[in-house]
Design an enzyme around this catalytic site. Structure first.
Site, mmCIF file in Angstrom:
data_model
loop_
_atom_site.group_PDB
_atom_site.id
_atom_site.type_symbol
_atom_site.label_atom_id
_atom_site.label_comp_id
_atom_site.label_asym_id
_atom_site.label_seq_id
_atom_site.Cartn_x
_atom_site.Cartn_y
_atom_site.Cartn_z
ATOM 1 N N HIS A 162 3.564 -7.052 0.333
ATOM 2 C CA HIS A 162 2.764 -6.131 -0.477
ATOM 3 C C HIS A 162 3.265 -6.105 -1.926
ATOM 4 C CE1 HIS A 162 -0.063 -2.819 -0.686
ATOM 5 N NE2 HIS A 162 0.836 -2.026 -1.219
ATOM 6 N N ASP B 228 1.544 -9.476 3.786
ATOM 7 C CA ASP B 228 1.318 -8.021 3.738
ATOM 8 C C ASP B 228 0.274 -7.630 4.777
ATOM 9 O OD1 ASP B 228 0.991 -5.353 2.948
ATOM 10 O OD2 ASP B 228 -0.366 -5.864 1.296
ATOM 11 N N SER C 66 -1.694 -2.742 -5.113
ATOM 12 C CA SER C 66 -2.011 -1.755 -4.088
ATOM 13 C C SER C 66 -3.111 -0.799 -4.562
ATOM 14 C CB SER C 66 -0.728 -1.006 -3.726
ATOM 15 O OG SER C 66 -0.892 -0.280 -2.553
ATOM 16 N N TYR C 67 -2.848 0.510 -4.563
ATOM 17 C CA TYR C 67 -3.891 1.438 -5.013
ATOM 18 C C TYR C 67 -4.149 1.308 -6.518
ATOM 19 C CZ TYR C 67 -6.980 5.435 -4.836
ATOM 20 O OH TYR C 67 -8.096 6.227 -4.889
ATOM 21 N N GLY D 259 -0.247 3.980 -4.314
ATOM 22 C CA GLY D 259 -0.052 5.213 -3.557
ATOM 23 C C GLY D 259 -1.381 5.703 -2.998
#
Ligand SMILES: *[C@@H]1O[C@H](CO)[C@@H](O)[C@H](O)[C@H]1NC(C)=O
Ligand SMILES: *[C@@H]1O[C@H](CO)[C@@H](O)[C@H](O)[C@H]1NC(C)=O
Ligand SMILES: *[C@@H]1O[C@H](CO)[C@@H](O)[C@H](O)[C@H]1NC(C)=O
Ligand SMILES: *[C@@H]1O[C@H](CO)[C@@H](O)[C@H](O)[C@H]1NC(C)=O
Length: 467
Positions: A441, A389, A186-187, A91
């Site tokens: 992703h 991604d 991801s984050y 996020g």
């Protein structure tokens, strides 16, 4: 008479003995009692399973009433001999229950319209105990009792996650000696190494270290500068933007300053956005979900949560229809009750990502220095990348990793699943890098078998299979 007296003594002795047994049993149960309260009997619409599940809240800040929600799905076979793997989504602000647990590596996928659950036969709990953490406070079911205390950042998130691990292990003492791995995407490329660092620091000062063995991250944010350059090159090399736009972006945008874009850079960013069109950024070769359900709150904005100029970091999660099924399912009162979730009546709906709820006030520019510390600390480190991604693309990861100047142990080679190239890999001293061909992703969504193979190789510490 004498017999009666003997009987009486015997009875008293037996009663005393029973008292001892019962009190011993109850004191040994005391340890497990709290975890017993977290046991999930069954989730609505759940198929029969043989493994155990637990979920609930762990308070990480008493003063402000901040509590994190977790969901543990134990390993299918011999959970007591399997490691504990903690999974984080990114996020920042996206839920591990929504993504990791419900569409990537967890034992269940949510049925269309949130009517129930299907079994995921490639779940990572076939080889490990999986703990999904909704982090930080403000994400999913994790809450704070202090309104306006939704300011967060990398540092606070890592500190509270460490506190979570301490308190959770107190609640589940049988996991205290277990090998622990931190994973995510991801984050979570920030969350996972930053938590690993907190743990290493804690371990250096204690007789009771946390048994952290390694980390694995996918399509992970690593370094603001190199990730952005690598992202532009991905868009260009995958024919998503024109040559002119790439050149202008590289010339007009200064990525040495985080989220601080000139007007010129913003306008060329908008041109790039138009050139790409309305595709699925999270996997450029699969369609976008075109169903739209509306559950309470407005539909999540695809673009990022806090960045002033969103095109450079769309980290707010994936947007296939499954996410909407999760939104229906986890807002069901019967599901929340079965999960021991939302016991405090949180004043907003459960959402896959927290939208504007969190304000992200502090963010590391680069995680690469932590990689050096983790390598020096002897952690097992694997970095993977779904190569379809365009949000944190494979080129971003490669440009970032290149800055570490690692020594190659096994040169680039294709790895295989079912006689097909599953991706490519290179083994360095201290770090293994692997791609997953055709994955986006969220790697396990379209490549679940390959993702499980990757996880197994990571756990066993063996290079990915050659043909
Ligand atoms: C899901 O809901 C939509 C819209 O209400 C409906 O058209 C569809 O038939 C439902 N699908 C299932 C499998 O229930
Ligand atoms: C943003 O960049 C401009 C131009 O380079 C600079 O003057 C300004 O101080 C920067 N702002 C921040 C918050 O870093
Ligand atoms: C919690 O429960 C309340 C009322 O029971 C409901 O209105 C709210 O949407 C729920 N929130 C979350 C985050 O589940
Ligand atoms: C990596 O190597 C390059 C050139 O050999 C050097 O300039 C750079 O400082 C090194 N980076 C790190 C992080 O060691």
């Amino acid at each position: 008479m004498a017999g009666d007296k003997k009987k009486k003594i015997l009875l008293v002795a037996m009663a005393y003995y029973l008292f001892l047994v019962v009190s011993a049993a109850s004191s040994s149960l005391k340890v497990g009692k709290e975890e017993e309260a977290d046991r999930i009997i069954e989730l609505p619409g759940q198929p029969k399973v043989s493994f155990q599940q637990y979920s609930g809240y762990i308070t990480v800040d008493k003063e402000f009433g901040r509590a994190l929600f977790y969901w543990l799905t134990e390993a299918v076979h011999q959970p007591e001999s399997k490691p504990l793997t903690i999974w984080f989504n990114g996020g920042p602000g996206c839920s591990s229950v929504a993504f990791g647990a419900s569409e990537e590596i967890g034992p269940f996928n949510i049925k269309e319209n949130g009517t129930g659950l299907n079994l995921n036969k490639f779940s990572w709990n076939t080889v490990a105990n999986l703990l999904f953490l909704e982090s930080p406070v403000g994400v999913g079911f994790s809450y704070t009792n202090t309104t306006d205390d939704l300011e967060s950042g990398d540092e606070r998130t890592a500190k509270e996650a460490l506190e979570f691990i301490h308190r959770w292990l107190d609640r589940f003492p049988r996991y205290k000696q277990r090998d622990i791995y931190l994973t995510g995407e991801s984050y979570a490329g920030h969350f996972v190494p930053q938590l690993a660092k907190e743990i290493m620091t804690y371990n250096s000062n204690t007789k009771f270290p946390i048994n952290l063995k390694g980390i694995m991250v996918g399509n992970a944010a690593m370094d603001y500068y190199y990730d952005n350059i690598g992202t532009i090159d991905y868009w260009w090399s995958h024919a998503m933007i024109s040559d002119e736009t790439r050149t202008k972006m590289l010339n007009k945008c200064d990525f040495s300053q985080q989220y601080n874009f000139s007007k010129e850079c913003e306008s060329i960013g908008n041109i790039a956005n138009n050139e790409m069109g309305n595709i699925n950024y999270y996997n450029i070769y699969v369609p976008k979900c075109d169903k739209s359900y509306r559950i309470g709150a407005t539909r999540r904005n695809l673009l990022s949560l806090h960045q002033p100029f969103s095109i450079f970091r769309r980290l707010s999660g994936y947007d296939p229809c499954r996410e909407q099924y999760a939104e229906i399912y986890y807002n069901r009162p019967d599901v929340q009750q079965a999960l021991h979730a939302n016991t405090t009546k949180i004043p907003y709906n459960w959402t896959p990502c927290s939208k504007g709820r969190l304000s992200w006030v502090e963010e590391a520019f680069s995680i690469l220095p932590i990689y050096k510390e983790m390598i020096a600390g002897g952690l097992k480190i694997w970095v993977f990348s779904g190569d379809a991604d365009s949000v944190v693309p494979v080129t971003a990861t490669k440009y970032s990793l290149a800055q570490l100047n690692l020594t190659t142990k096994m040169p680039w080679y294709p790895w295989y699943v079912d006689n097909q190239v599953a991706g490519w890999t290179q083994v360095y001293e201290g770090l293994t890098f692997a791609t997953v061909r055709g994955a986006g992703h969220e790697v396990p969504i379209v490549k679940p078998k390959q993702a499980l193979e990757l996880f197994k190789s990571f756990l066993s510490g063996t290079p990915l299979p050659k043909l």
